[in-house]
Design a protein around this motif. Structure first.
Motif: not given
Length: 511
Positions: A387-393
């Protein structure tokens, strides 16, 4: 008529591969003697890898490097320095248990003299360039900004023909940056070439004569920075520049969540900074920005807020969350009350370099349902990290990637995203966009504004005055361990904050 001199440095079709990643893809670069040349690109574009190839830290897989027209292969940094190449890395390369003078002596070699013999010269160069440091101080006791000063001084004391600077002004005040620019222009006039990496596009436009832009590991274009606007440069770097120059509406906030009441803290480190009668409040639903030159009490204040340093007895009452005394509590107890924390140092403090992104997500996110009776719920940990990786690219988008494998900007996005997704009541963030490209900085600012609008209290400590003026609702500055009064953003100018950073506020204003 004599032929023109060859380029100081020329790269031809340089390529570098890592497992699953083509960091540099047939890159050409040409720098003339005495030229101020910018290398631009978003985080992960391949800039740092290319610089490491030039400096001999890593070897290119393909391509050719020419120095003054002669093909060479730089085996290691010692050979690079012998050629006349100096580099200031974004992530520091200092021995923490040695003094400033000992670190500089190691770089210069025995011929330059012993650390004690170098001390007068270090003091003279430091004063000349506005980066004063005590040569006998141990590096582990220096702030982030002071460590970068050591890196810059170490290069300025060498006989260099090419100076590579990776984000050199990220921890300097505007006045210090101007002093550095004057030095760089003087070096260029003497024939030294400068390769300048920065995400501060205004600085690039003011300083550099040419620019090469990287995107996705390839050269995407060349330009004359002075002939471009900041927005045009940003578009060359990241393509879609929407939101890069956003102006955020100010908020007044609600009830105070963080309260400091005449906080006094005598620093046991004789070279450290003590805090004197620091008072402030941060309301739910507002961003308070604190400016200041590195080494003026920022690290001490951050440690006291996070719980890494704790207060005893009645002194603990100086720090309160929503009216509750917390100055004596450990970091985990403060997190249970709603604190999230982004430290100044990414590697080693914000993240463990050797651990995967999934494990680093667990480090502070363990209270987000990632544990069950002491056992790690691996599926939930992966989901949280993803979720962190996807939300903050974050790139690479791999929860198994080690933290040290990420570029500085991508690791910063991961650390900040990890804290924001915990939906804290209070977020304390140091240098949230240090070393981050313009696109990522805009995304981080938008995330901070969204968290503020969701009701969180946010305290941001930064040396980037432009950033604070853009996102803060109220502003103050630390100098000499004292805090100025906080003023609404609409009532303060950059010049006034600059005066506060220099200590030009009286005791009545700071009360």
């Amino acid at each position: 008529m004599a032929p023109p001199p060859p380029p100081r440095l020329e790269l031809r079709a340089i390529s570098k591969r890592y497992p699953g990643c083509l960091a540099n893809d047939r890159i050409d670069l040409c720098i003339q003697p005495g030229e101020l040349h910018a290398l631009l690109g978003e985080n992960g574009a391949g800039k740092s890898t290319l610089m490491k190839i030039i400096y001999g830290v890593v070897a290119a897989d393909e391509g050719e490097l020419l120095w003054n027209g002669v093909p060479i292969r730089v085996r290691d940094p010692a050979q690079a320095r012998a050629l006349g190449i100096g580099m200031v890395f974004q992530h520091f390369s200092l021995f923490e248990t040695l003094t400033v003078a000992e670190n500089i002596a190691l770089a210069l070699g025995r011929a330059a003299g012993t650390p004690r013999q170098l001390e007068p010269r270090i003091r003279e160069v430091a004063r000349r360039y506005g980066m004063e440091l005590e040569p006998q101080r141990l590096v582990h006791g220096l702030s982030i900004g002071e460590r970068q000063r050591v890196e810059i001084l170490r290069c300025l004391m060498q006989d260099i023909r090419l100076l590579i600077l990776d984000e050199p002004t990220s921890v300097l005040t505007p006045q210090e940056a101007e002093d550095l620019f004057a030095t760089l222009r003087r070096l260029a006039a003497e024939g030294c070439s400068i390769l300048f990496i920065s995400h501060k596009l205004g600085e690039v436009r003011a300083l550099c004569q040419q620019a090469t832009v990287l995107r996705g590991g390839r050269v995407s274009g060349h330009c004359v920075p002075a002939a471009c606007s900041d927005l045009e440069l940003a578009r060359l770097m990241v393509g879609d520049a929407e939101g890069l120059q956003a102006r955020y509406p100010q908020a007044s906030g609600g009830a105070a969540f963080l309260g400091l009441e005449r906080l006094d803290w005598p620093n046991p480190d004789p070279f450290g900074m003590s805090l004197r009668e620091v008072s402030l409040e941060v309301r739910s639903g507002e961003i308070v920005g604190i400016a200041g030159v590195a080494g003026n009490g920022q690290d001490e204040l951050l440690a006291l807020l996070s719980g890494e340093c704790r207060l005893r007895g009645r002194a603990a009452e100086a720090i309160r969350f929503a009216g509750r005394t917390v100055g004596h509590l450990r970091p985990d107890a403060r997190r249970r009350l709603g604190l999230a924390f982004v430290p100044a140092e990414r590697l080693g403090h914000g993240a463990v370099p050797e651990l995967s992104l999934g494990d680093n997500a667990l480090l502070t996110g363990f209270q987000q349902g990632l544990l069950n009776r002491g056992l790690i719920r691996q599926g939930q940990v992966r989901a949280f990290a993803e979720a962190i990786i996807q939300r903050f690219a974050v790139r690479p988008a791999d929860t198994a990637a080690e933290a040290r494998s990420l570029s500085g900007g991508n690791l910063q996005k991961f650390i900040l995203g990890r804290e924001i997704l915990q939906q804290p009541k209070l977020l304390v963030a140091a240098h949230p966009t240090w070393g981050v490209d313009v696109g990522a900085a805009a995304a981080i600012h938008q995330a901070l504004i969204a968290l503020r609008d969701a009701g969180a209290a946010i305290l941001v400590l930064s040396e980037d005055l432009d950033e604070l003026l853009q996102i803060s609702d109220r502003l103050g500055a630390l100098c000499g361990g004292r805090l100025s009064a906080l003023k609404p953003r609409a009532e303060v100018s950059a010049q006034e904050v600059g005066r506060w950073m220099a200590g030009q506020f009286d005791a009545s204003q700071a009360a």
